[in-house]
Design an enzyme around this catalytic site. Sequence first.
Site, PDB file in Angstrom:
ATOM      1  N   LEU A   1       0.888  -1.157   0.000  1.00  0.00           N
ATOM      2  CA  LEU A   1       0.000   0.000   0.000  1.00  0.00           C
ATOM      3  C   LEU A   1       0.928   1.209   0.000  1.00  0.00           C
ATOM      4  O   LEU A   1       1.784   1.337   0.869  1.00  0.00           O
ATOM      5  CB  LEU A   1      -0.852  -0.032   1.272  1.00  0.00           C
ATOM      6  CG  LEU A   1      -2.143   0.785   1.331  1.00  0.00           C
ATOM      7  CD1 LEU A   1      -2.923   0.422   2.579  1.00  0.00           C
ATOM      8  CD2 LEU A   1      -1.911   2.254   1.302  1.00  0.00           C
ATOM      9  N   SER A   2       0.757   2.104  -0.963  1.00  0.00           N
ATOM     10  CA  SER A   2       1.678   3.226  -1.115  1.00  0.00           C
ATOM     11  C   SER A   2       1.691   4.121   0.126  1.00  0.00           C
ATOM     12  O   SER A   2       0.698   4.246   0.839  1.00  0.00           O
ATOM     13  CB  SER A   2       1.304   4.067  -2.329  1.00  0.00           C
ATOM     14  OG  SER A   2       1.199   3.261  -3.475  1.00  0.00           O
TER      15      SER A   2
END
Length: 210
Positions: A59-60
Site C-alpha cells: 500500500l503506497s
Amino acid sequence: MTSQRTRERLIQRLSDQGIRDHRVLDVIRTTPRHLFLDEAMAHRAYEDVALPIGYQQTLSQPYIVARMTELLLERGTPRRVLEIGTGSGYQTAILAQLVPEVYSVERIKPLLQKARQRMRQLKLRNVHVNHADGSLGWPERGPFDGILAAAAPEYIPEQLLEQLAPGGRLVIPVGGDVQHLHVVDRTHEGFETRVVEAVRFVPLRPGTVR
Ligand code: SAH
C-alpha cells in the site's frame, strides 16, 4: 488506534512535506486507511510509510499518494481517470472522491477482489475495476483525462500515451533500481515531460495472476 489525533498528525506531516492541495488533504483526512490493510498491519495505517498487502505488493506511502494526486489535479479536475495498479484500492478510493469517474486496472486477481469489496463498503460507485495487464492501459474505456500508475515501468508504455486525451496528464514512476516520478502532459502538438522527484515503487510487471 485510529483516533482523530493520529490522522491529524499525518495531515500535518503531509503539509510539512509540501502537500498544498486542500482537496487532497481533506480526502486523506477522512478516508479510513486502516480498512485497506490486514488486521495485523492496521495499527500502522496512519504512519507515513508503505505497508505490505500480500503478494509482495505494498500500500503506497500517504505522502506519495498525496503528491501524485496533487499533480494529477494540478491543472483542474480530470473527468475520467485511469489508475494502473489498484493494489489495496486506497489510492483508488482517494481518486474516487475527487474526480467523476475512476477506471482501475490490477494484474493480481485476489488483490482486485478485496479492493472491489472495499469500494462497495465505502459506497464508492464511480469506480470501475478490471483484472488485466495495465501496461496496455484500458483501451475500451479510453481516452482518459488523467492516468496515474502505482507501479514503475523501465520506459513509459506507448499505449498509456495513446490513451491520454489532449489536455490530459499522466503521472508515473519510471525506472528500475533508480526511479523518478514523471509528469507527462499531452498538448495539441505532442507530449511535454517533467521529471519531479526520486521515488520507490514496485515494478510494473507484464501479464496477469489468477
Ligand atoms: N496504490 C496501490 C499500490 C499498490 S502496489 C495501493 O496503495 O494499495 C502496485 C500495484 O500494481 C500492485 O498491486 C501490483 O500488482 C500492480 N501491478 C504491477 N504491474 C501491473 C500491471 N502490469 N498491470 C496492473 N497492475 C500492476
